[in-house]
Design a protein around this motif. Structure first.
Motif, mmCIF file in Angstrom:
data_model
loop_
_atom_site.group_PDB
_atom_site.id
_atom_site.type_symbol
_atom_site.label_atom_id
_atom_site.label_comp_id
_atom_site.label_asym_id
_atom_site.label_seq_id
_atom_site.Cartn_x
_atom_site.Cartn_y
_atom_site.Cartn_z
ATOM 1 N N LYS A 2 -39.710 35.643 -97.004
ATOM 2 C CA LYS A 2 -39.862 34.920 -95.586
ATOM 3 C C LYS A 2 -37.565 35.350 -95.845
ATOM 4 N N PHE A 3 -38.171 35.531 -94.316
ATOM 5 C CA PHE A 3 -36.566 35.473 -93.269
ATOM 6 C C PHE A 3 -35.697 34.109 -93.943
ATOM 7 N N SER A 4 -34.794 33.865 -94.706
ATOM 8 C CA SER A 4 -33.768 33.041 -94.755
ATOM 9 C C SER A 4 -32.766 31.943 -94.150
ATOM 10 N N ALA A 5 -33.049 33.118 -92.690
ATOM 11 C CA ALA A 5 -32.557 31.863 -91.750
ATOM 12 C C ALA A 5 -33.392 31.363 -90.845
ATOM 13 N N LEU A 6 -34.743 32.007 -90.985
ATOM 14 C CA LEU A 6 -36.193 31.212 -90.647
ATOM 15 C C LEU A 6 -37.115 30.791 -91.407
ATOM 16 N N PRO A 7 -36.745 30.161 -91.823
ATOM 17 C CA PRO A 7 -37.697 29.807 -93.419
ATOM 18 C C PRO A 7 -39.400 30.067 -92.734
ATOM 19 N N ASP A 8 -39.650 28.773 -91.632
ATOM 20 C CA ASP A 8 -40.744 28.972 -90.707
ATOM 21 C C ASP A 8 -41.569 30.029 -90.299
ATOM 22 N N VAL A 9 -40.944 31.095 -90.133
ATOM 23 C CA VAL A 9 -41.350 32.312 -89.791
ATOM 24 C C VAL A 9 -42.332 32.722 -90.270
ATOM 25 N N PRO A 10 -43.836 33.019 -90.486
ATOM 26 C CA PRO A 10 -44.832 33.552 -91.368
ATOM 27 C C PRO A 10 -44.480 34.769 -91.414
ATOM 28 N N LEU A 11 -45.001 35.027 -92.390
ATOM 29 C CA LEU A 11 -45.168 36.845 -93.233
ATOM 30 C C LEU A 11 -46.279 37.418 -92.891
ATOM 31 N N LEU A 12 -45.868 38.320 -91.706
ATOM 32 C CA LEU A 12 -47.582 39.266 -91.714
ATOM 33 C C LEU A 12 -48.745 39.570 -92.375
ATOM 34 N N LYS A 13 -47.416 39.697 -93.771
ATOM 35 C CA LYS A 13 -48.645 39.871 -95.407
ATOM 36 C C LYS A 13 -49.669 38.683 -95.312
ATOM 37 N N GLU A 14 -48.949 37.732 -94.412
ATOM 38 C CA GLU A 14 -49.869 36.600 -95.459
ATOM 39 C C GLU A 14 -51.335 37.141 -94.668
ATOM 40 N N ALA A 15 -51.604 37.238 -93.425
ATOM 41 C CA ALA A 15 -52.368 37.339 -92.448
ATOM 42 C C ALA A 15 -53.489 39.116 -92.717
ATOM 43 N N TYR A 16 -52.219 39.598 -93.044
ATOM 44 C CA TYR A 16 -52.733 40.965 -93.623
ATOM 45 C C TYR A 16 -52.245 41.524 -95.008
ATOM 46 N N PRO A 17 -53.583 40.484 -95.903
ATOM 47 C CA PRO A 17 -52.619 41.386 -97.150
ATOM 48 C C PRO A 17 -52.242 42.712 -98.093
ATOM 49 N N ALA A 18 -53.219 43.116 -96.712
ATOM 50 C CA ALA A 18 -53.121 45.367 -97.116
ATOM 51 C C ALA A 18 -51.865 45.683 -96.398
ATOM 52 N N PHE A 19 -51.591 44.656 -95.448
ATOM 53 C CA PHE A 19 -49.898 45.286 -94.951
ATOM 54 C C PHE A 19 -48.814 45.720 -95.779
ATOM 55 N N ASP A 20 -47.968 46.998 -95.655
ATOM 56 C CA ASP A 20 -47.285 47.198 -95.643
ATOM 57 C C ASP A 20 -46.090 46.893 -95.821
ATOM 58 N N PRO A 21 -45.535 46.394 -95.879
ATOM 59 C CA PRO A 21 -44.201 45.214 -95.643
ATOM 60 C C PRO A 21 -43.027 46.098 -94.872
ATOM 61 N N ILE A 22 -42.540 46.022 -93.866
ATOM 62 C CA ILE A 22 -41.574 47.444 -93.875
ATOM 63 C C ILE A 22 -40.843 47.037 -93.362
ATOM 64 N N GLY A 23 -39.569 47.313 -93.395
ATOM 65 C CA GLY A 23 -38.093 47.105 -92.968
ATOM 66 C C GLY A 23 -37.319 48.073 -92.772
ATOM 67 N N SER A 24 -35.509 48.103 -92.780
ATOM 68 C CA SER A 24 -34.851 48.709 -92.288
ATOM 69 C C SER A 24 -33.561 49.062 -93.933
ATOM 70 N N TRP A 25 -32.576 49.548 -93.454
ATOM 71 C CA TRP A 25 -31.227 49.966 -93.936
ATOM 72 C C TRP A 25 -30.654 50.195 -94.050
ATOM 73 N N GLY A 26 -29.137 50.201 -93.617
ATOM 74 C CA GLY A 26 -28.329 50.679 -93.258
ATOM 75 C C GLY A 26 -27.609 51.632 -93.734
ATOM 76 N N ILE A 27 -27.169 53.088 -93.648
ATOM 77 C CA ILE A 27 -26.051 54.035 -94.103
ATOM 78 C C ILE A 27 -25.697 54.872 -93.796
ATOM 79 N N PHE A 28 -24.029 54.862 -94.238
ATOM 80 C CA PHE A 28 -23.326 55.920 -93.641
ATOM 81 C C PHE A 28 -23.732 57.618 -93.848
ATOM 82 N N PHE A 29 -23.862 58.328 -93.507
ATOM 83 C CA PHE A 29 -23.804 60.087 -93.944
ATOM 84 C C PHE A 29 -22.938 60.534 -92.885
#
Length: 317
Positions: free
Chosen positions: A222-249
């Motif tokens: 769960k996203f800590s700032a919005l703990p009531d928002v459900p995970l997509l993975k809860e509805a679809y366990p095969a869903f590969d979680p997709i996030g992001s990052w920030g990198i300097f190059f």
């Protein structure tokens, strides 16, 4: 042999002297996304503290277009002296699968300097005035009628995440590409589209203001700032979680000593309380990798994008 050793010694000495004097002028950081976007917010957050760490100005320049590849190409082809850097989200990792000829090789022409954090997931949003109140209601609506979703272009990580929802839910929401995240949000607020996926930093204020409604989160927890928002993975366990990052190059031929200095300075910058609190509020977990480790991470991120793009049937432009 003696001459060769002498030459290597001289080059090492020159590199050491250069690194000790670096930086002696302002550093420019290109961001390939619009002002107010997630990457732009991150870049500005870290750049202010980085300037204090290095004792030189660090300014952000937005060079929008082509999922951030215009800015990436400019940096890849710039002088490798540590004074022109790129800050990008994970969208850059999809470059080889989106563009047949982007004008640079993301693994050969760029080198990761340091990460400022890993984002566990993204928010699935609808207009707060929408009749859609949950992920299940969205899926049911998409099965009955035409549903449009937006993303900032073709082939970016947000496009991929949205198509992954289509794939796992067995629906066919239609993609509407925009030039940037802010335009996608305008489309959502004006009801030109019904759904968008976005990184929390770029939309959290709008969520808290009640203008948009989050109906799912694509992360592993769960996203800590919005703990009531459900995970997509809860509805679809095969869903590969997709996030992001920030990198300097930096350009790939930037001297190692300069890379190490930038890496350590960025790592120190993100430890400062006000910077850390802003990044963590937006859902980014602190990252403390050195240059070697962050490049290994980035290479793996690029390689792992191949299969999701194949499954989503996103063809290179």
């Amino acid at each position: 042999m003696v001459k060769s050793k002498w030459l290597l010694l001289c080059l090492s000495f020159v590199g050491l002297v250069y690194a000790q004097s670096y930086p002696n002028k302002t550093i420019r950081v290109l961001v390939g996304f619009a002002a107010g976007s997630g990457p732009d917010i991150q870049a500005h957050t870290v750049a202010q503290q980085l300037s204090l760490q290095l004792g030189q100005g660090v300014y952000i320049e937005n060079k929008m277009g082509a999922n951030g590849t215009i800015a990436a190409k400019m940096v890849a082809q710039s002088n490798p002296d540590g004074y022109t850097l790129l800050f990008s989200s994970s969208s850059i990792s999809s470059t080889p699968y989106v563009y047949k000829n982007p004008g640079f090789d993301v693994l050969k022409d760029l080198k990761a300097v340091a990460s400022v954090g890993i984002l566990d997931g993204m928010l699935v949003l609808v207009n707060a005035k929408s009749s859609i109140n949950s992920l299940n209601e969205l899926i049911e609506k998409a099965k009955r009628e035409r549903v449009l979703y937006g993303s900032p272009g073709v082939g970016n990580i947000i496009h991929l995440a949205s198509e992954s929802i289509n794939l796992h839910a067995g629906i066919a929401m239609e993609h509407i590409p925009y030039k940037g995240t802010s335009e996608v949000m305008t489309g959502l607020l004006s009801d030109s589209i019904q759904v968008m996926v976005a990184t929390p930093p770029s939309v959290l204020n709008l969520v808290l203001e009640g203008k948009v409604r989050p109906i799912a989160f694509t992360g592993t927890k769960k996203f800590s700032a919005l703990p009531d928002v459900p995970l997509l993975k809860e509805a679809y366990p095969a869903f590969d979680p997709i996030g992001s990052w920030g990198i300097f190059f930096a350009p790939s031929k930037t001297p190692n000593d300069v890379m190490d200095k930038l890496n350590s300075s960025i790592r120190e910058s993100i430890k400062v309380s006000n910077v850390a609190s802003l990044l963590q509020r937006d859902g980014y977990f602190p990252d403390n990798r050195n240059v070697q480790d962050i490049n290994a991470f980035f290479k793996n991120e690029v390689l792992r994008m191949k299969e999701p793009f194949r499954l989503a049937k996103i063809e290179p432009l």
